[in-house]
Design a protein around this motif. Structure first.
Motif, short mmCIF file in Angstrom:
data_model
loop_
_atom_site.label_atom_id
_atom_site.label_comp_id
_atom_site.label_asym_id
_atom_site.label_seq_id
_atom_site.Cartn_x
_atom_site.Cartn_y
_atom_site.Cartn_z
N LEU A 190 -3.49 9.55 6.76
CA LEU A 190 -3.99 8.32 6.13
C LEU A 190 -5.51 8.28 6.13
O LEU A 190 -6.14 7.86 5.16
CB LEU A 190 -3.42 7.10 6.85
CG LEU A 190 -1.93 6.81 6.63
CD1 LEU A 190 -1.43 5.76 7.61
CD2 LEU A 190 -1.69 6.35 5.21
N LEU B 138 0.54 4.53 0.27
CA LEU B 138 0.34 5.54 1.31
C LEU B 138 0.95 5.11 2.63
O LEU B 138 1.54 5.91 3.36
CB LEU B 138 -1.15 5.82 1.49
CG LEU B 138 -1.86 6.58 0.36
CD1 LEU B 138 -3.35 6.70 0.64
CD2 LEU B 138 -1.24 7.97 0.18
N LEU B 139 0.83 3.83 2.94
CA LEU B 139 1.38 3.32 4.19
C LEU B 139 2.90 3.29 4.14
O LEU B 139 3.56 3.60 5.14
CB LEU B 139 0.82 1.93 4.48
CG LEU B 139 1.23 1.32 5.83
CD1 LEU B 139 0.79 2.20 6.98
CD2 LEU B 139 0.65 -0.08 5.98
N PHE C 174 0.85 -1.17 0.00
CA PHE C 174 0.00 0.00 0.00
C PHE C 174 0.90 1.24 0.00
O PHE C 174 1.56 1.52 1.00
CB PHE C 174 -0.90 -0.04 1.23
CG PHE C 174 -1.98 1.00 1.25
CD1 PHE C 174 -2.66 1.34 0.10
CD2 PHE C 174 -2.32 1.64 2.43
CE1 PHE C 174 -3.66 2.28 0.12
CE2 PHE C 174 -3.31 2.58 2.45
CZ PHE C 174 -3.99 2.91 1.30
N CYS D 68 -7.52 7.93 2.75
CA CYS D 68 -8.13 6.61 2.52
C CYS D 68 -8.75 6.14 3.84
O CYS D 68 -8.03 5.75 4.76
CB CYS D 68 -7.09 5.62 2.02
SG CYS D 68 -7.77 4.00 1.62
N TRP E 218 -7.89 2.40 5.27
CA TRP E 218 -6.51 2.00 4.98
C TRP E 218 -6.06 0.82 5.84
O TRP E 218 -5.25 0.01 5.39
CB TRP E 218 -5.56 3.19 5.15
CG TRP E 218 -5.49 3.76 6.54
CD1 TRP E 218 -6.29 4.73 7.07
CD2 TRP E 218 -4.56 3.40 7.57
NE1 TRP E 218 -5.93 5.00 8.36
CE2 TRP E 218 -4.86 4.19 8.70
CE3 TRP E 218 -3.52 2.49 7.66
CZ2 TRP E 218 -4.15 4.10 9.89
CZ3 TRP E 218 -2.80 2.39 8.84
CH2 TRP E 218 -3.12 3.19 9.94
N ARG E 219 -6.57 0.72 7.06
CA ARG E 219 -6.18 -0.42 7.90
C ARG E 219 -6.68 -1.73 7.29
O ARG E 219 -5.97 -2.74 7.26
CB ARG E 219 -6.71 -0.24 9.32
CG ARG E 219 -6.04 0.88 10.11
CD ARG E 219 -6.56 0.90 11.55
NE ARG E 219 -5.93 1.96 12.33
CZ ARG E 219 -6.36 3.22 12.39
NH1 ARG E 219 -7.44 3.58 11.70
NH2 ARG E 219 -5.74 4.11 13.14
N THR F 188 -4.68 -2.58 4.19
CA THR F 188 -3.36 -3.11 4.53
C THR F 188 -3.46 -4.57 4.95
O THR F 188 -2.65 -5.41 4.54
CB THR F 188 -2.73 -2.28 5.65
OG1 THR F 188 -2.67 -0.91 5.25
CG2 THR F 188 -1.35 -2.78 5.99
#
Length: 700
Positions: free
Chosen positions: A245, A193-194, A191, A249, A252-253, A256
């Motif tokens: 984050l 962004l992460l 991902f 998004c 996002w968690r 991921t």
């Protein structure tokens, strides 16, 4: 403080390894296989979570310290035991060295699920050794894991281990020494962004805080960021990255986690293979569960298992109990015939030997109980019992996870109460703590056994079956009282929302590892003997003193106890317990049993040794008690009185250790006092009802 400890640890020649894995993955079995008897069990300072450490040697004698960490499904802790695992791996605890390497234990039959925890452990940048267990079960399903391919995919060594034939243990010892300096690459994030957020955190965090900062980034609750013990500026950076984050998004968690599982799925597809083209073998676990978790047959099987356990406790334990009793009688005779007459001789024979002997004689029964508990846990049946009880638990308003602490309380209420920390709801947890002591712990076995021996003659038909049934009835009374009081508490002072349903893993059935079970029994025997050599010994000496002094004028041996300090206390308490059919000697026993339940037996042994006639000194306690009479000639220990005593002990809280742990877990003396008080009222009321009803029916 942490940096000072870490410096000291790094300068030590001893290697520290940590066992990490999901619950029921085989960690404890591997721990026992590696360390043998070189183990130490305690609690982590400040929390009632079990701390188990041991030692073993590398291939060239290198000292290795092994830490068996509590089972966890991830490194974002949701319970105290998971928090301990995370803190140790991050080097946040001052009482234990951070590990030089981590042994990740993976159940080969659930590779995909277990690899998620491994993906988080990789982020710690600590050398990792993957240990595959349950390979024989996987083979029984017609499948296998290519360990070399898995090692190549993850970039760390992978060792299949079997504690039964000890395969893989030599390689594991070698790798613990060899691989501890090789840090693995992190489990890459797909991902973008992460990756950017992690890179920014890595720039502002010190090397010792980077792993904690990365884990904290996934923590959804801002108030829980303090668990990772990050500096305030770094916590602000974590919050800022979370905000970025969230704004870019929302999920996002989840994205991921899905990406990790996608990669794990690809890895599993490459390393898992079916080695036979024949039809897959029907899973034995599914076949057994169809019967053992059935609404009807499952309960019948459970009752059968319990009956066998109690029969074994009486039949098998009878022989070593007779040997111990004979040895104690021989020792008492030797002391009295060898040593000069006087108080010191009386102290050794009537105090120390009578007190300790009265408890030690029941050690075989206690160890058989622990053997059965270990057997049921080792085979995987204990989880099925929890599954079956979940529906009943929910009917009385308790959380499904309450069953495990209650089940643990059959061995001892203290670890049972400690294990309530896994219950998420505070009201459910408190309710479980307050009712856990109703479960008949091992300390009650000596009392039940003695009373049943007084109640039933040994030569009666089907004596063992009758004794086992009575013992089972006492356990059933405790369970019924626990559920009833739990329901009442949840309807009144602990009223709240409905409990969430229990979600638990049912491990596959396994052939029991008797070496591991016997090792656990040995540890329990050591704990029991230490308690006998400290608490019970000290109380026995004090009881002898209070039962012997003051000596006034010329008194017959029968009058010594009645005019002693203990006798006066017992006579004072007698009016309280006389409605239950108890004499003043039994009242002394109930008072002394506040220290520990089994002290009741020691008290009776000393009381009847001090006040008994010379010809009765060396007779078994059962025979001495049967000869005791009221002043009007009525026997004291009638069948009705024996049943009343068992009911009282089944329902009362008589253990200082339990009171102390309740205070510690609730952080309040109020709840500890409430628990002691309401359980005494329940016990007294039930015993009064039993005795008075029996008297009305002319059973006394």
């Amino acid at each position: 403080m942490i940096s000072v400890l870490n410096t000291a640890c790094s300068s030590s020649k001893q290697i520290t390894a940590a066992l990490v894995g999901n619950p029921n993955c085989g960690k404890t079995t591997l721990f026992n296989a590696l360390t043998g008897l070189r183990q130490k069990v305690g609690n982590y300072p400040g929390v009632t979570v079990e701390k188990k450490t041991g030692n073993f040697s590398g291939p060239h004698g290198e000292p290795i310290r092994l830490i068996d960490l509590p089972g966890t499904y991830g490194l974002n802790p949701t319970s105290p035991d998971e928090r301990i695992t995370t803190e140790v791996l991050l080097g946040l605890r001052t009482d234990i060295c951070p590990p030089d390497c981590i042994m990740c234990i993976i159940d080969a039959t659930s590779l995909r699920r277990h690899l998620f925890l491994v993906s988080q452990v990789f982020e710690l940048r600590i050398p990792i050794i993957l240990v595959l267990t349950m390979m024989d079960l996987l083979k029984g399903r017609g499948r296998a894991i290519h360990a070399a391919k898995l090692s190549k995919e993850l970039g760390c060594p992978v060792i299949p281990c079997n504690a039964v034939d000890r395969s893989g243990l030599v390689e594991l010892r070698q790798l613990a020494v060899k691989y501890r300096k090789n840090s693995p690459s992190p489990f890459s994030e797909s991902f973008p962004l992460l990756r950017e957020a992690t890179a920014r955190l890595s720039k502002v965090a010190t090397p010792s805080h980077r792993a904690a900062a990365h884990l904290a980034l996934f923590e959804p609750c801002a108030s829980r960021l303090s668990l990772y013990r990050l500096p305030a500026p770094l916590i602000n950076e974590v919050l800022q990255e979370q905000s970025i984050l969230d704004s870019k998004c929302v999920g996002w968690r989840h994205i991921t986690a899905a990406a990790k599982y996608h990669r794990i799925q690809r890895i599993c597809s490459r390393v898992l293979y079916r080695y036979s083209h024949q039809q897959a073998i029907v899973d034995t676990t599914d076949q057994l569960d169809h019967f053992l978790t059935h609404p009807v047959w499952g309960w019948m099987a459970f009752s059968f298992v319990m009956t066998v356990m109690f029969l074994t406790i009486f039949i098998v334990a009878a022989y070593p109990m007779d040997w111990i009793q004979s040895g104690i009688s021989f020792a008492k005779n030797w002391v009295k015939s060898t040593c000069p007459r006087g108080d010191l001789t009386d102290l050794l024979s009537d105090g120390v030997m009578a007190g300790l002997g009265g408890v030690l004689v029941f050690l075989p029964q206690i160890l058989i109980l622990f053997f059965f508990i270990g057997l049921l846990e080792n085979t995987g049946y204990m989880a099925r019992a929890a599954f079956m009880m979940d529906h009943l638990m929910s009917r009385v308003g308790l959380h499904g996870k309450s069953f495990i602490p209650l089940l643990s309380s059959f061995a001892c209420a203290i670890p049972g109460i400690m294990s309530t920390r896994a219950i998420p709801d505070a009201r459910d947890r408190l309710a479980t703590i307050l009712i856990a002591p109703f479960m008949s712990c091992s300390a009650r076995i000596p009392i039940y056994t003695l009373m049943i021996a007084l109640l039933l003659p040994a030569n009666m038909p089907f004596a063992y079956l009758a004794k086992a049934s009575l013992m089972f009835s006492m356990y059933a009374i405790g369970v019924a009282a626990a559920f009833t009081c739990g329901w009442f508490l949840k309807k009144t002072i602990l009223k709240g929302d409905l409990s969430c349903p229990m979600v638990m893993e049912l491990p596959p059935y396994r052939f029991p590892l008797f070496a591991s079970i016997l090792q656990q029994v040995y540890q329990r025997a050591v704990i029991f003997l230490k308690r006998a050599g400290t608490v019970i010994l000290g109380i026995s000496i004090l009881l002898w003193f209070f039962s012997t002094y003051p000596k006034s004028g010329v008194q017959s041996p029968e009058d010594i106890l009645e005019h002693s300090f203990a006798g006066k206390i017992g006579l004072t308490l007698a009016p309280i317990f006389q409605p239950l059919g108890f004499n003043w000697k039994i009242s002394i026993g109930l008072l002394c049993a506040q220290a520990a339940r089994e002290v009741f037996i020691s008290t009776l042994s000393i009381a009847y040794s001090v006040g008994g006639r010379t010809e009765e000194m060396n007779k078994p306690l059962r025979e001495v008690l049967l000869r005791d009479h009221w002043p009007d000639g009525r026997p004291v220990f009638t069948p009705l009185v024996c049943i009343t005593i068992m009911v009282f002990f089944a329902l009362s809280l008589q253990c200082i250790g339990t009171i102390a742990i309740t205070r510690r877990e609730t952080n309040s003396w109020k709840w500890a006092a409430f628990q002691l008080g309401y359980m005494f009222v329940v016990a007294y009321g039930a015993a009064l009802l039993v005795y008075q009803t029996g008297c009305l029916l002319s059973l006394g």
